[in-house]
Design a protein around this motif. Structure first.
Motif, mmCIF file in Angstrom:
data_model
loop_
_atom_site.group_PDB
_atom_site.id
_atom_site.type_symbol
_atom_site.label_atom_id
_atom_site.label_comp_id
_atom_site.label_asym_id
_atom_site.label_seq_id
_atom_site.Cartn_x
_atom_site.Cartn_y
_atom_site.Cartn_z
ATOM 1 N N GLU A 18 33.413 49.489 23.289
ATOM 2 C CA GLU A 18 33.157 49.081 24.664
ATOM 3 C C GLU A 18 33.686 50.163 25.614
ATOM 4 O O GLU A 18 34.795 50.653 25.447
ATOM 5 N N ILE A 19 32.884 50.545 26.596
ATOM 6 C CA ILE A 19 33.270 51.602 27.532
ATOM 7 C C ILE A 19 34.148 51.023 28.635
ATOM 8 O O ILE A 19 33.716 50.151 29.394
ATOM 9 N N ALA A 20 35.391 51.522 28.714
ATOM 10 C CA ALA A 20 36.323 51.036 29.741
ATOM 11 C C ALA A 20 36.020 51.669 31.088
ATOM 12 O O ALA A 20 36.065 51.010 32.125
ATOM 13 N N ASP A 21 35.677 52.966 31.083
ATOM 14 C CA ASP A 21 35.382 53.667 32.336
ATOM 15 C C ASP A 21 34.806 55.036 32.005
ATOM 16 O O ASP A 21 34.905 55.515 30.865
ATOM 17 N N VAL A 22 34.198 55.669 33.004
ATOM 18 C CA VAL A 22 33.667 57.030 32.876
ATOM 19 C C VAL A 22 34.405 57.906 33.873
ATOM 20 O O VAL A 22 34.492 57.573 35.061
ATOM 21 N N TYR A 23 34.930 59.017 33.393
ATOM 22 C CA TYR A 23 35.690 59.944 34.239
ATOM 23 C C TYR A 23 34.934 61.262 34.324
ATOM 24 O O TYR A 23 34.771 61.954 33.314
ATOM 25 N N ARG A 24 34.472 61.594 35.524
ATOM 26 C CA ARG A 24 33.654 62.794 35.727
ATOM 27 C C ARG A 24 34.326 63.721 36.738
ATOM 28 O O ARG A 24 34.504 63.346 37.886
ATOM 29 N N ASP A 25 34.683 64.904 36.286
ATOM 30 C CA ASP A 25 35.268 65.891 37.192
ATOM 31 C C ASP A 25 34.239 66.985 37.456
ATOM 32 O O ASP A 25 34.261 68.049 36.839
ATOM 33 N N GLU A 26 33.328 66.707 38.375
ATOM 34 C CA GLU A 26 32.292 67.687 38.698
ATOM 35 C C GLU A 26 32.849 68.775 39.604
ATOM 36 O O GLU A 26 33.557 68.487 40.563
ATOM 37 N N GLY A 27 32.558 70.028 39.277
ATOM 38 C CA GLY A 27 33.001 71.138 40.106
ATOM 39 C C GLY A 27 34.437 71.561 39.879
ATOM 40 O O GLY A 27 34.990 72.326 40.664
ATOM 41 N N HIS A 28 35.059 71.069 38.801
ATOM 42 C CA HIS A 28 36.440 71.446 38.488
ATOM 43 C C HIS A 28 36.485 72.134 37.129
ATOM 44 O O HIS A 28 35.825 71.704 36.179
ATOM 45 N N SER A 29 37.285 73.201 37.043
ATOM 46 C CA SER A 29 37.390 73.969 35.808
ATOM 47 C C SER A 29 38.207 73.237 34.756
ATOM 48 O O SER A 29 39.240 72.638 35.056
ATOM 49 N N GLY A 30 37.749 73.326 33.506
ATOM 50 C CA GLY A 30 38.484 72.747 32.391
ATOM 51 C C GLY A 30 39.755 73.501 32.074
ATOM 52 O O GLY A 30 40.554 73.063 31.236
ATOM 53 N N ARG A 31 39.969 74.643 32.736
ATOM 54 C CA ARG A 31 41.202 75.398 32.509
ATOM 55 C C ARG A 31 42.394 74.793 33.246
ATOM 56 O O ARG A 31 43.534 75.140 32.973
ATOM 57 N N SER A 32 42.116 73.912 34.176
ATOM 58 C CA SER A 32 43.191 73.320 34.981
ATOM 59 C C SER A 32 43.365 71.843 34.647
ATOM 60 O O SER A 32 42.385 71.135 34.364
ATOM 61 N N ILE A 33 44.607 71.377 34.689
ATOM 62 C CA ILE A 33 44.850 69.939 34.520
ATOM 63 C C ILE A 33 44.920 69.240 35.873
ATOM 64 O O ILE A 33 45.031 68.021 35.929
#
Length: 244
Positions: A18-33
């Motif tokens: 079951e999907i609890a939520d969707v987290y989308r970081d559009e326009g952000h680099s995967g190199r940063s937390i």
């Protein structure tokens, strides 16, 4: 990104999750937390059991950050699944791969530390540049060089003179604070910060790092004799000649 979400939703349905939520970081680099949705996801650990990503580089592109995240997930009893990479910590093989990846990340971190130490040692022994420990009181950095700030340098000389005449570290700090002499960052002086200035051979024209002391390129604020009057005999290490 919409297509990626649809693929992952379908994958979860097949797995019976079951999907609890969707987290989308559009326009952000995967190199940063420092990503808003990533931060929200990690703050909502209690809402979900398995973190599912399309590919591992969608969540992190830095192995150290990835390993730190996995440590957090493991501490909270959470699992991780990368759909395309076939990486799934809900299985024994996935946990084995995770262990290998953590060891590789640790090796990478240690190797970076060794390279930094090697470079700093080279500089301390006479390589190009300065060791760069912030902006020491009495100096400022400009184009990679330490330049004297005369207003602060006069305070450094006064501190040495007061100490030589018998003032305690607390006496000096109290005098500076009472007479409106701010520290480098504009704060109050303490016995510890005063001691840091009085014991630093930087002001006598030297630079020290990791036990290596050499003649520096910066203009000294006090004489070696005055430094030794407070700190005893100072002997520089064998270093490469300074460039002229």
């Amino acid at each position: 990104m919409d297509a990626q979400v649809k693929r992952m939703e379908a994958y979860c349905r097949v797995r019976g999750w079951e999907i609890a939520d969707v987290y989308r970081d559009e326009g952000h680099s995967g190199r940063s937390i420092s990503r808003p949705e990533y931060s929200r996801m990690m703050s909502e650990l209690d809402r979900w059991d398995v973190l599912v990503v399309l590919k591992m580089d969608r969540i992190h592109r830095n192995s150290v950050n990835f390993t730190l995240m996995m440590n957090d997930l493991r501490d909270k009893g959470k699992e991780f699944n990368s759909m395309q990479d076939k990486f799934d910590t809900t299985t024994a093989m996935g946990r084995f791969v995770m262990d290998i990846m953590q060891r590789i990340a640790q090796l990478e971190s240690e190797q970076i530390g060794e390279r930094v130490k090697l470079g700093m040692t080279f500089k301390a022994k006479g390589g190009d540049g300065h060791l760069g420990s912030g902006h020491p009181y009495g100096y400022r950095y400009e184009d990679g060089e330490l330049l004297v700030v005369e207003e602060e340098a006069s305070v450094v000389r006064m501190m040495y003179d007061m100490r030589i005449r018998g003032s305690t570290l607390k006496d000096i700090a109290t005098f500076l604070n009472s007479n409106g002499y701010p520290s480098k960052k504009g704060g109050k002086w303490s016995s510890q910060t005063v001691s840091g200035v009085l014991k630093n051979p930087l002001y006598a024209g030297y630079r020290v790092w990791n036990g290596i002391s050499c003649k520096g390129e910066q203009e000294p604020i006090i004489t070696v004799e005055k430094y030794e009057a407070l700190n005893g005999h100072f002997e520089a290490s064998r270093c490469a000649p300074q460039s002229t």
